[in-house]
Design a protein around this motif. Structure first.
Motif, PDB file in Angstrom:
ATOM      1  N   TYR A 280      -9.159  13.906  -8.668  1.00  0.00           N
ATOM      2  CA  TYR A 280      -8.603  13.703  -7.337  1.00  0.00           C
ATOM      3  C   TYR A 280      -9.437  12.721  -6.497  1.00  0.00           C
ATOM      4  O   TYR A 280     -10.637  12.544  -6.735  1.00  0.00           O
ATOM      5  N   GLU A 284      -7.696  13.452  -0.464  1.00  0.00           N
ATOM      6  CA  GLU A 284      -6.466  14.119  -0.882  1.00  0.00           C
ATOM      7  C   GLU A 284      -6.745  15.575  -1.242  1.00  0.00           C
ATOM      8  O   GLU A 284      -5.968  16.476  -0.907  1.00  0.00           O
ATOM      9  N   THR A 305      -0.933  11.934  -0.130  1.00  0.00           N
ATOM     10  CA  THR A 305      -1.639  11.081  -1.081  1.00  0.00           C
ATOM     11  C   THR A 305      -1.705   9.650  -0.575  1.00  0.00           C
ATOM     12  O   THR A 305      -1.001   9.269   0.352  1.00  0.00           O
ATOM     13  N   HIS A 311       2.025  14.464  -5.791  1.00  0.00           N
ATOM     14  CA  HIS A 311       1.282  14.437  -7.050  1.00  0.00           C
ATOM     15  C   HIS A 311       1.116  15.871  -7.562  1.00  0.00           C
ATOM     16  O   HIS A 311       0.401  16.675  -6.984  1.00  0.00           O
TER      17      HIS A 311
END
Length: 429
Positions: A280, A284, A305, A311
């Protein structure tokens, strides 16, 4: 020097009355002129204080905690804007800004009878840099909170003494000098701060007009950095954790509560491991909420994101256990998964923990190194480039084949499980 702090619920709650029995004045680091006055009995009142044409004026805003720090800042910006208007109406300042004609020293000896008086234009109101930023945020309502926080930090750290100045007072020479000074501390941050200032000037050029409905701001002084080739152009980092470094890092992070301690240790441990195991981006991951983790379907979804696309990744046995245990430990069963020590904001400012891990492992690392480590490990495992892009939530407009491939959680499960197993094996976890 006046006492200054960053106004938050935690810092204001911690303020105590002065020991000498006099009111205690504490100023905000974000908005110049905003202060809280703590009475000898502990009452806390927000005020704005500014010198206008040689006279100091104080304006009452409200009482804490009835008025929050955010509300106080918003009102303070408006009040400061009105005070600046009053300051600009001073004859000397008005003439300097071209808002009123200079007096004629020698009038004509024989004036025409009953001459028509020449109209005197009203003084031109010029917004401060703080006011421009306030108006910019109102116009850009879709900005993420993390972006707003970054902009605020850039202004607070890079240009704290300019916030209460009229924006017309910021010229090319000032920008060039400040950028050079900030570059001595951090070239990357100096460039980022200058880019934020450039955006505000571009906004101001189109937002503010004079009495003739012409642009109040006609040029952007930050563009001078391009003319003089002063941008630092910091090269993109390519660092990641090697297998040897990764083993030490995992050992240090997994035992954070034992050797580091404090409120941040437990939450930082889970946060760091999830960033690594899922590849990641730091911001985020910090915005992840509990309702986006489905332990029955074994999925975890990021809504906010960088590219604006949702996602979703499968939960591996490792990440599922990590998050289930953390859910039992944290007092917050809803909302943000990772919170700052105040229990309200998302976890972001953890530089002290990062620095402690650097000292313990003897290896310099940054949070984005974890994402590059994830990607490097995937490449070393021979994964298809398309799968890696999907795991990282990358988009590539030049690769037309991506539009014809249907990706789902099942497609990502096997490669993500392999990465998790490899990390566990390398870290002897």
């Amino acid at each position: 020097m006046p006492e200054k702090i960053n106004f938050t619920k935690r810092t204001l709650d911690a303020l105590k009355p002065s020991e000498n029995g006099k009111p205690r004045n504490v100023y905000d680091t974000a908005v110049n002129g905003l202060l809280v006055v703590v009475s000898p009995k502990g009452k806390k009142i927000f005020k704005v204080r500014k010198s206008i044409n040689g006279e100091t004026k104080a304006v009452y805003l409200g009482e804490y905690p009835i008025m929050t720090p955010v509300q106080a800042r918003e009102l303070a910006i408006l009040v400061l804007g009105e005070l600046v208007k009053e300051q600009i109406q001073h004859p000397v300042i008005a003439r300097a800004l071209g808002a009123a004609p200079s007096p004629i020293p020698n009038p004509a000896p024989n004036p025409a009878p009953n001459p028509a008086p020449s109209p005197i234009p009203s003084p031109v109101w010029v917004p401060t840099l703080q006011q421009v930023f306030h108006d910019y945020l109102k116009a850009r309502r879709k900005l993420r909170q993390t972006t707003i926080d970054d902009y605020e930090r850039c202004l607070r750290v890079g240009f704290p003494d300019w916030l209460s100045e009229p924006i017309t007072a910021i010229n090319e020479k000032k920008v060039e000098q400040r950028h050079a000074e900030r570059s001595q501390e951090s070239k990357a941050r100096a460039d980022n701060e200058a880019r934020v200032l450039r955006s505000l000037f571009n906004f101001a050029k189109r937002e503010y007009k004079n009495v003739h409905h012409e642009p109040l701001i006609t040029s952007n002084p930050v563009e001078h950095l391009s003319h003089t080739r002063s941008w630092n152009k910091v090269p993109r980092k390519e660092t990641y954790l090697s297998e040897h470094d990764l083993k030490q890092w995992l050992e240090a992070v997994n035992t954070l509560p034992q050797w580091y301690g404090g409120k941040l240790a437990a939450v930082a441990r889970v946060y760091f491991l999830l960033v690594l195991f899922n590849g990641y981006r730091r911001t985020e991951c910090s915005l992840l909420t509990w309702d986006k983790i489905d332990f029955e379907r074994d999925t975890i979804t990021l809504e906010q994101t960088k590219n604006g696309k949702r996602h979703t990744l499968p939960l591996t046995p490792a990440t599922k256990t990590l998050l289930q245990v953390w859910q039992q430990q944290t007092p917050y069963q809803a909302g943000l998964v990772f919170r700052a020590t105040d229990g309200e904001r998302p976890l972001q400012h953890i530089d002290a923990v990062v620095k402690a891990i650097r000292q313990r492992t003897g290896r310099h690392w940054a949070l984005h190194d974890l994402r590059r480590t994830f990607s490097t490990l995937a490449h070393s495992g021979g994964m298809d480039s398309y799968i890696i892009k999907r795991l990282l939530n990358h988009t590539d407009g030049s690769d037309v084949t991506l539009g014809y491939v249907i990706s789902d959680v099942e497609t990502k499960k096997e490669p993500l499980n392999w990465i998790a197993d490899t990390l566990l094996e390398q870290g002897n976890l």
